[in-house]
Design an enzyme around this catalytic site. Structure first.
Site, PDB file in Angstrom:
ATOM      1  N   SER A   9       0.845  -1.199   0.000  1.00 32.39           N
ATOM      2  CA  SER A   9       0.000   0.000   0.000  1.00 32.39           C
ATOM      3  C   SER A   9       0.878   1.246   0.000  1.00 32.39           C
ATOM      4  CB  SER A   9      -0.904   0.030   1.235  1.00 32.39           C
ATOM      5  OG  SER A   9      -1.442   1.339   1.375  1.00 32.39           O
ATOM      6  N   HIS A  34      -0.923  -1.357  -4.456  1.00 35.81           N
ATOM      7  CA  HIS A  34      -2.205  -1.058  -3.798  1.00 35.81           C
ATOM      8  C   HIS A  34      -2.338   0.448  -3.560  1.00 35.81           C
ATOM      9  CE1 HIS A  34      -5.689  -2.315  -1.307  1.00 35.81           C
ATOM     10  NE2 HIS A  34      -5.353  -1.320  -0.492  1.00 35.81           N
ATOM     11  N   ASP A  36      -4.713   3.327  -1.946  1.00 39.79           N
ATOM     12  CA  ASP A  36      -5.818   3.590  -1.027  1.00 39.79           C
ATOM     13  C   ASP A  36      -6.405   4.967  -1.294  1.00 39.79           C
ATOM     14  OD1 ASP A  36      -6.056   1.264   0.691  1.00 39.79           O
ATOM     15  OD2 ASP A  36      -4.019   1.737   1.344  1.00 39.79           O
ATOM     16  N   MET A  38      -9.164   7.619  -0.348  1.00 37.72           N
ATOM     17  CA  MET A  38     -10.046   7.974   0.771  1.00 37.72           C
ATOM     18  C   MET A  38     -10.626   9.367   0.550  1.00 37.72           C
ATOM     19  SD  MET A  38      -7.747   6.610   3.939  1.00 37.72           S
ATOM     20  CE  MET A  38      -6.871   5.044   3.859  1.00 37.72           C
ATOM     21  N   HIS A  67      -8.172   0.637  -4.260  1.00 42.30           N
ATOM     22  CA  HIS A  67      -9.121   0.395  -3.172  1.00 42.30           C
ATOM     23  C   HIS A  67      -9.857   1.704  -2.893  1.00 42.30           C
ATOM     24  CE1 HIS A  67      -9.516  -0.732   1.421  1.00 42.30           C
ATOM     25  NE2 HIS A  67     -10.686  -0.615   0.816  1.00 42.30           N
ATOM     26  N   MET A  69     -12.294   3.924  -1.038  1.00 41.09           N
ATOM     27  CA  MET A  69     -13.031   4.151   0.212  1.00 41.09           C
ATOM     28  C   MET A  69     -13.734   5.495   0.051  1.00 41.09           C
ATOM     29  SD  MET A  69     -10.003   2.729   2.676  1.00 41.09           S
ATOM     30  CE  MET A  69      -8.802   2.849   1.346  1.00 41.09           C
ATOM     31  N   MET A 138     -11.113  -6.386   5.143  1.00 42.11           N
ATOM     32  CA  MET A 138     -10.430  -5.364   5.942  1.00 42.11           C
ATOM     33  C   MET A 138     -10.176  -5.935   7.336  1.00 42.11           C
ATOM     34  SD  MET A 138      -9.897  -2.796   4.034  1.00 42.11           S
ATOM     35  CE  MET A 138      -9.099  -1.874   5.351  1.00 42.11           C
ATOM     36  N   GLY A 143      -9.156   3.647   6.866  1.00 40.44           N
ATOM     37  CA  GLY A 143      -8.909   5.067   7.085  1.00 40.44           C
ATOM     38  C   GLY A 143      -7.453   5.401   7.336  1.00 40.44           C
ATOM     39  N   PHE A 144      -6.731   4.464   7.937  1.00 44.09           N
ATOM     40  CA  PHE A 144      -5.353   4.771   8.323  1.00 44.09           C
ATOM     41  C   PHE A 144      -4.463   3.530   8.211  1.00 44.09           C
ATOM     42  CE2 PHE A 144      -8.286   7.438  10.651  1.00 44.09           C
ATOM     43  CZ  PHE A 144      -7.823   8.705  10.315  1.00 44.09           C
ATOM     44  N   ASP A 176      -6.300  -6.820   4.086  1.00 41.33           N
ATOM     45  CA  ASP A 176      -5.737  -5.462   4.138  1.00 41.33           C
ATOM     46  C   ASP A 176      -5.829  -4.912   5.559  1.00 41.33           C
ATOM     47  OD1 ASP A 176      -5.015  -2.829   3.664  1.00 41.33           O
ATOM     48  OD2 ASP A 176      -6.629  -2.411   2.240  1.00 41.33           O
ATOM     49  N   GLY A 178      -2.810  -4.203   9.049  1.00 37.33           N
ATOM     50  CA  GLY A 178      -2.086  -4.859  10.140  1.00 37.33           C
ATOM     51  C   GLY A 178      -1.345  -6.110   9.707  1.00 37.33           C
ATOM     52  N   SER A 199       2.819  -0.426   6.261  1.00 36.29           N
ATOM     53  CA  SER A 199       3.938  -0.238   7.201  1.00 36.29           C
ATOM     54  C   SER A 199       4.984  -1.344   7.078  1.00 36.29           C
ATOM     55  CB  SER A 199       3.439  -0.216   8.645  1.00 36.29           C
ATOM     56  OG  SER A 199       2.138   0.249   8.730  1.00 36.29           O
TER      57      SER A 199
HETATM   58  C1  DX5 Z   1      -6.492   1.203   5.447  1.00 39.59           C
HETATM   59  C2  DX5 Z   1      -5.905   0.862   4.100  1.00 39.59           C
HETATM   60  C3  DX5 Z   1      -4.737  -0.079   4.153  1.00 39.59           C
HETATM   61  C4  DX5 Z   1      -3.579   0.397   4.961  1.00 39.59           C
HETATM   62  C5  DX5 Z   1      -2.712  -0.771   5.324  1.00 39.59           C
HETATM   63  O1  DX5 Z   1      -7.669   1.910   5.257  1.00 39.59           O
HETATM   64  O2  DX5 Z   1      -6.881   0.275   3.268  1.00 39.59           O
HETATM   65  O3  DX5 Z   1      -4.327  -0.428   2.838  1.00 39.59           O
HETATM   66  O4  DX5 Z   1      -2.823   1.364   4.318  1.00 39.59           O
HETATM   67  O5  DX5 Z   1      -1.674  -0.281   6.135  1.00 39.59           O
HETATM   68  P1  DX5 Z   1      -0.904  -1.188   7.180  1.00 39.59           P
HETATM   69  O6  DX5 Z   1      -0.301  -2.326   6.399  1.00 39.59           O
HETATM   70  O7  DX5 Z   1       0.109  -0.255   7.727  1.00 39.59           O
HETATM   71  O8  DX5 Z   1      -1.902  -1.669   8.189  1.00 39.59           O
HETATM   72 ZN    ZN Z   2      -6.390  -0.641   1.220  1.00 38.21          ZN
END
Ligand code: DX5
Ligand code: ZN
Length: 221
Positions: A9, A34, A36, A38, A67, A69, A138, A143-144, A176, A178, A199
């Site tokens: 991501s 990937h 994201d 938002m 993705h 959102m 998810m 969101g983060f 997706d 953690g 991360s």
């Molecule tokens: C969250 C995103 C994820 C996120 C994953 O809303 O969809 O793709 O960036 O980040 P990590 O791998 O750090 O949890």
């Molecule tokens: Zn994502």
């Protein structure tokens, strides 16, 4: 167990150097990229629009795994398809008409994905499984980046794997949020075949990206 595909991501990349970052993860063994997206409305954060996807497109030939959102989602499908998305995934709650959205994505010639939030039950797939190309579980609330994996989602991954196998269709099961080498192993054992990681891929600088991606894949060997 087969090795999973890894879809880093770029939410965790250095946004001031996004083109370089996409080239670096491509070279380091990313299978997909990937993205994201938002909207500050469906989720409490604001990130990347189609212009950025278009600008990044020439930096990798790997599939762009977009993705969304955003709510409503339909007005944005064509712009992301034109920008170079290969897979377009949305949340049924953002619809409002999930089946229509899947049809619209397919009509644009793209692969269609459905994303389930942690509290969204698997039954949302019942009347979509014959049409979709991917399910995105998810394992954090969207969101983060940098949140902790929600363990209850492993049961959901197992339940979706059964449904996919029963359908006889080639549907990717992606997770997706953690994801680290330990949760990667758990997800693959539960039936996932694509792992999104922000991360865990982007930590330690570009010299570490190949090692980081390999550590996530090793979970599945
Ligand atoms: C969250 C995103 C994820 C996120 C994953 O809303 O969809 O793709 O960036 O980040 P990590 O791998 O750090 O949890
Ligand atoms: Zn994502």
């Amino acid at each position: 167990m087969a090795q999973p595909l890894v879809s880093p991501s770029i939410l965790s990349a250095d946004f001031a150097r996004l083109g370089d970052e996409v080239r670096a993860i491509d070279k380091a063994g990313a299978d997909w990229i990937h993205v994201d997206v938002m909207d500050g409305h469906f989720v409490p954060n604001l990130t990347i629009g189609p212009m950025v996807v278009k600008a990044l497109r020439s930096h990798s030939t790997k599939p762009f795994d977009v993705h969304l959102m955003v709510s409503p989602v339909d007005p944005w499908l064509e712009a992301f398809a034109d920008a170079g998305a290969d897979v377009i995934t949305f949340h049924p709650e953002a619809g409002p008409h999930a089946h229509r959205t899947v049809q619209a994505i397919k009509a644009l010639g793209k692969k269609a994905g459905i994303s389930l939030n942690p509290a969204t039950p698997v039954e949302v797939l019942d009347y979509l499984i014959a049409e979709i190309d991917l399910v995105l579980v998810m394992s954090v609330n969207p969101g983060f980046g940098g949140q902790s994996f929600i363990t209850s989602q492993l049961d959901k991954i197992r339940a979706i794997r059964q449904r996919i196998d029963a359908s006889g269709r080639a549907i990717h099961l992606e997770v997706d949020g953690g994801i680290n080498p330990e949760t990667a192993l758990q997800c693959v054992a539960a039936g996932a075949d694509v792992l999104v990681a922000g991360s865990a891929v982007f930590s330690g600088g570009a010299d570490r990206y190949a090692t980081n991606i390999a550590a996530l894949k090793r979970g599945g060997t």
